[in-house]
Motif scaffolding. Sequence first.
Motif, PDB file in Angstrom:
ATOM      1  N   ILE A   5      -0.945 -13.495   3.911  1.00 34.75           N
ATOM      2  CA  ILE A   5      -0.809 -12.901   2.616  1.00 34.75           C
ATOM      3  C   ILE A   5      -1.841 -11.849   2.711  1.00 34.75           C
ATOM      4  CG2 ILE A   5      -2.072 -13.142   0.236  1.00 34.75           C
ATOM      5  CD1 ILE A   5       0.152 -14.910   0.573  1.00 34.75           C
ATOM      6  N   TYR A   6      -1.250 -10.531   2.419  1.00 37.56           N
ATOM      7  CA  TYR A   6      -2.459  -9.296   2.558  1.00 37.56           C
ATOM      8  C   TYR A   6      -2.592  -8.866   1.107  1.00 37.56           C
ATOM      9  CZ  TYR A   6      -3.859  -4.706   3.782  1.00 37.56           C
ATOM     10  OH  TYR A   6      -4.617  -3.461   4.022  1.00 37.56           O
ATOM     11  N   PRO A   7      -3.587  -9.220   0.490  1.00 40.46           N
ATOM     12  CA  PRO A   7      -4.177  -8.864  -0.969  1.00 40.46           C
ATOM     13  C   PRO A   7      -4.838  -7.417  -0.907  1.00 40.46           C
ATOM     14  CG  PRO A   7      -5.818 -10.318  -0.076  1.00 40.46           C
ATOM     15  CD  PRO A   7      -4.990 -10.071   1.167  1.00 40.46           C
ATOM     16  N   GLY A   8      -4.589  -6.801  -2.054  1.00 37.57           N
ATOM     17  CA  GLY A   8      -5.217  -5.665  -2.307  1.00 37.57           C
ATOM     18  C   GLY A   8      -4.774  -4.909  -3.624  1.00 37.57           C
ATOM     19  N   THR A   9      -5.484  -3.839  -3.909  1.00 41.61           N
ATOM     20  CA  THR A   9      -5.195  -3.024  -4.969  1.00 41.61           C
ATOM     21  C   THR A   9      -4.067  -2.025  -4.985  1.00 41.61           C
ATOM     22  OG1 THR A   9      -7.360  -3.257  -5.647  1.00 41.61           O
ATOM     23  CG2 THR A   9      -6.070  -1.827  -7.191  1.00 41.61           C
ATOM     24  N   PHE A  10      -4.183  -1.293  -3.747  1.00 41.22           N
ATOM     25  CA  PHE A  10      -2.965  -0.620  -3.328  1.00 41.22           C
ATOM     26  C   PHE A  10      -2.630   0.400  -4.128  1.00 41.22           C
ATOM     27  CE2 PHE A  10      -2.052  -4.825  -1.169  1.00 41.22           C
ATOM     28  CZ  PHE A  10      -2.520  -4.379   0.168  1.00 41.22           C
ATOM     29  N   ASP A  11      -3.741   1.335  -4.663  1.00 43.18           N
ATOM     30  CA  ASP A  11      -3.688   2.105  -5.646  1.00 43.18           C
ATOM     31  C   ASP A  11      -3.810   3.591  -5.003  1.00 43.18           C
ATOM     32  OD1 ASP A  11      -3.298   3.027  -8.460  1.00 43.18           O
ATOM     33  OD2 ASP A  11      -5.587   3.266  -8.515  1.00 43.18           O
ATOM     34  N   ALA A  40     -10.041  -4.506 -11.848  1.00 46.78           N
ATOM     35  CA  ALA A  40     -11.381  -4.007 -12.557  1.00 46.78           C
ATOM     36  C   ALA A  40     -11.464  -2.389 -12.461  1.00 46.78           C
ATOM     37  CB  ALA A  40     -12.699  -4.635 -12.285  1.00 46.78           C
ATOM     38  N   LYS A  41     -10.714  -1.981 -11.499  1.00 46.60           N
ATOM     39  CA  LYS A  41     -10.713  -0.429 -10.785  1.00 46.60           C
ATOM     40  C   LYS A  41      -9.760   0.535 -11.882  1.00 46.60           C
ATOM     41  CE  LYS A  41     -11.395  -1.474  -5.908  1.00 46.60           C
ATOM     42  NZ  LYS A  41     -10.740  -1.451  -4.828  1.00 46.60           N
ATOM     43  N   SER A  42      -9.307  -0.177 -13.055  1.00 42.24           N
ATOM     44  CA  SER A  42      -8.588   0.853 -13.590  1.00 42.24           C
ATOM     45  C   SER A  42      -7.508   1.611 -13.023  1.00 42.24           C
ATOM     46  CB  SER A  42      -9.092   1.668 -15.005  1.00 42.24           C
ATOM     47  OG  SER A  42     -10.438   1.486 -14.829  1.00 42.24           O
ATOM     48  N   ARG A  89      -7.258  -9.169   5.969  1.00 42.29           N
ATOM     49  CA  ARG A  89      -7.936  -7.994   5.409  1.00 42.29           C
ATOM     50  C   ARG A  89      -8.205  -6.748   6.465  1.00 42.29           C
ATOM     51  NH1 ARG A  89      -8.545  -7.129   0.015  1.00 42.29           N
ATOM     52  NH2 ARG A  89     -10.636  -6.599   0.266  1.00 42.29           N
ATOM     53  N   GLY A  90      -8.445  -5.964   6.008  1.00 44.40           N
ATOM     54  CA  GLY A  90      -8.681  -4.526   6.923  1.00 44.40           C
ATOM     55  C   GLY A  90     -10.216  -4.381   6.972  1.00 44.40           C
ATOM     56  N   LEU A  91     -10.599  -3.835   8.195  1.00 45.70           N
ATOM     57  CA  LEU A  91     -12.040  -3.649   8.411  1.00 45.70           C
ATOM     58  C   LEU A  91     -11.987  -2.207   8.960  1.00 45.70           C
ATOM     59  CD1 LEU A  91     -14.207  -6.296   9.808  1.00 45.70           C
ATOM     60  CD2 LEU A  91     -14.247  -5.510   7.480  1.00 45.70           C
ATOM     61  N   LYS A 124      -7.494   6.679  13.427  1.00 40.86           N
ATOM     62  CA  LYS A 124      -7.186   7.737  12.887  1.00 40.86           C
ATOM     63  C   LYS A 124      -7.263   7.299  11.130  1.00 40.86           C
ATOM     64  CE  LYS A 124      -2.428   7.742  13.622  1.00 40.86           C
ATOM     65  NZ  LYS A 124      -1.309   8.265  14.360  1.00 40.86           N
ATOM     66  N   TYR A 125      -7.238   6.227  11.005  1.00 38.52           N
ATOM     67  CA  TYR A 125      -7.202   5.600   9.695  1.00 38.52           C
ATOM     68  C   TYR A 125      -8.587   5.070   9.260  1.00 38.52           C
ATOM     69  CZ  TYR A 125      -2.096   6.189  10.216  1.00 38.52           C
ATOM     70  OH  TYR A 125      -0.743   6.564  10.491  1.00 38.52           O
ATOM     71  N   THR A 126      -9.615   5.281   9.816  1.00 40.36           N
ATOM     72  CA  THR A 126     -10.568   4.489   9.471  1.00 40.36           C
ATOM     73  C   THR A 126     -11.461   5.070   8.301  1.00 40.36           C
ATOM     74  OG1 THR A 126     -12.046   5.766  11.302  1.00 40.36           O
ATOM     75  CG2 THR A 126     -11.166   3.285  11.591  1.00 40.36           C
ATOM     76  N   TYR A 127     -11.287   6.347   8.413  1.00 39.75           N
ATOM     77  CA  TYR A 127     -11.663   7.468   6.941  1.00 39.75           C
ATOM     78  C   TYR A 127     -10.869   7.368   5.712  1.00 39.75           C
ATOM     79  CZ  TYR A 127      -8.083  10.667   7.777  1.00 39.75           C
ATOM     80  OH  TYR A 127      -6.988  11.297   7.829  1.00 39.75           O
ATOM     81  N   LEU A 128      -9.854   6.627   5.828  1.00 42.59           N
ATOM     82  CA  LEU A 128      -8.968   6.406   4.722  1.00 42.59           C
ATOM     83  C   LEU A 128      -8.927   5.462   3.649  1.00 42.59           C
ATOM     84  CD1 LEU A 128      -6.151   8.352   3.811  1.00 42.59           C
ATOM     85  CD2 LEU A 128      -5.126   6.673   5.325  1.00 42.59           C
ATOM     86  N   ASN A 129      -9.049   5.833   2.526  1.00 40.10           N
ATOM     87  CA  ASN A 129      -8.936   4.744   1.327  1.00 40.10           C
ATOM     88  C   ASN A 129      -8.111   5.322   0.133  1.00 40.10           C
ATOM     89  OD1 ASN A 129     -10.728   6.052  -0.522  1.00 40.10           O
ATOM     90  ND2 ASN A 129     -12.503   5.329   0.779  1.00 40.10           N
TER      91      ASN A 129
HETATM   92  P1  ADP Z   1      -9.430  -3.981  -2.589  1.00 41.57           P
HETATM   93  O1  ADP Z   1      -9.389  -3.351  -4.032  1.00 41.57           O
HETATM   94  O2  ADP Z   1      -9.080  -5.618  -2.610  1.00 41.57           O
HETATM   95  O3  ADP Z   1     -10.345  -3.646  -1.529  1.00 41.57           O
HETATM   96  P2  ADP Z   1      -7.528  -2.241  -1.219  1.00 41.57           P
HETATM   97  O4  ADP Z   1      -6.059  -2.062  -1.524  1.00 41.57           O
HETATM   98  O5  ADP Z   1      -8.532  -0.906  -1.507  1.00 41.57           O
HETATM   99  O6  ADP Z   1      -7.790  -3.423  -2.128  1.00 41.57           O
HETATM  100  O7  ADP Z   1      -7.508  -2.808   0.081  1.00 41.57           O
HETATM  101  C1  ADP Z   1      -7.069  -3.833   0.580  1.00 41.57           C
HETATM  102  C2  ADP Z   1      -7.540  -4.077   2.002  1.00 41.57           C
HETATM  103  O8  ADP Z   1      -6.966  -3.272   2.921  1.00 41.57           O
HETATM  104  C3  ADP Z   1      -8.840  -4.236   2.476  1.00 41.57           C
HETATM  105  O9  ADP Z   1      -9.242  -5.415   3.146  1.00 41.57           O
HETATM  106  C4  ADP Z   1      -9.236  -2.978   2.773  1.00 41.57           C
HETATM  107  O10 ADP Z   1     -10.501  -3.239   3.616  1.00 41.57           O
HETATM  108  C5  ADP Z   1      -8.078  -2.901   3.741  1.00 41.57           C
HETATM  109  N1  ADP Z   1      -7.951  -1.289   3.769  1.00 41.57           N
HETATM  110  C6  ADP Z   1      -7.988  -0.201   2.725  1.00 41.57           C
HETATM  111  N2  ADP Z   1      -7.817   0.948   3.687  1.00 41.57           N
HETATM  112  C7  ADP Z   1      -7.652   0.697   4.873  1.00 41.57           C
HETATM  113  C8  ADP Z   1      -7.460   1.631   5.947  1.00 41.57           C
HETATM  114  N3  ADP Z   1      -7.469   2.891   5.956  1.00 41.57           N
HETATM  115  N4  ADP Z   1      -7.448   1.028   7.051  1.00 41.57           N
HETATM  116  C9  ADP Z   1      -7.576  -0.327   7.215  1.00 41.57           C
HETATM  117  N5  ADP Z   1      -7.697  -1.169   6.197  1.00 41.57           N
HETATM  118  C10 ADP Z   1      -7.817  -0.457   4.951  1.00 41.57           C
END
Ligand code: ADP
Length: 162
Positions: A5-11, A40-42, A89-91, A124-129
Amino acid sequence: MRTAIYPGTFDPVTRGHLDIIARAAQMFDRVVVTVAVNSAKSPMFTTDERLTLVRAAVKEARLPNVTAEAFSGLLVNFARKKKASALIRGLRAVSDFEYEFQMALMNRKLAPKITTVFLMPHEKYTYLNSSIVREVARLGGDVTDLVPAAVARALQQKLKHR
Ligand code: ADP
């Protein structure tokens, strides 16, 4: 059948998320991306929009063993229902670590048989959110290298109607 399972908000879902999804898809028979409903992130995008964008991104990346679902409630219950053995989870940086560590240990306490697996994206994606993507798009910056094509289009549409 090994399911993760890969959970997240994906917004919204970014190329960083997709990098993690692709790595997980190589390691597991099946990956279920779970889009959190009760955020909780609206969020900028509704749950349905976020789900549709994850599905479009996965299709674009040709990852046939990846599906996406919305979920609310306790993640480990959802994982058990899907017979998943792992949570992905991604780090990105040390800054992710403390929160992720706490979540992983709590989930392990709740469900000892489900293991959290941390994957690192291409550097190249480490700064990305997602929030930086939303901010750049809002200010009129080019996000085409940061997100899948469907997401870039959705951001344009969303911001046009503001
Ligand atoms: P959450 O609100 O649960 O943190 P996100 O959608 O922001 O949900 O992230 C989901 C997962 O993806 C988290 O483990 C986050 O660390 C990881 N993640 C987000 N952006 C990246 C990225 N650029 N590279 C690797 N992992 C990422």
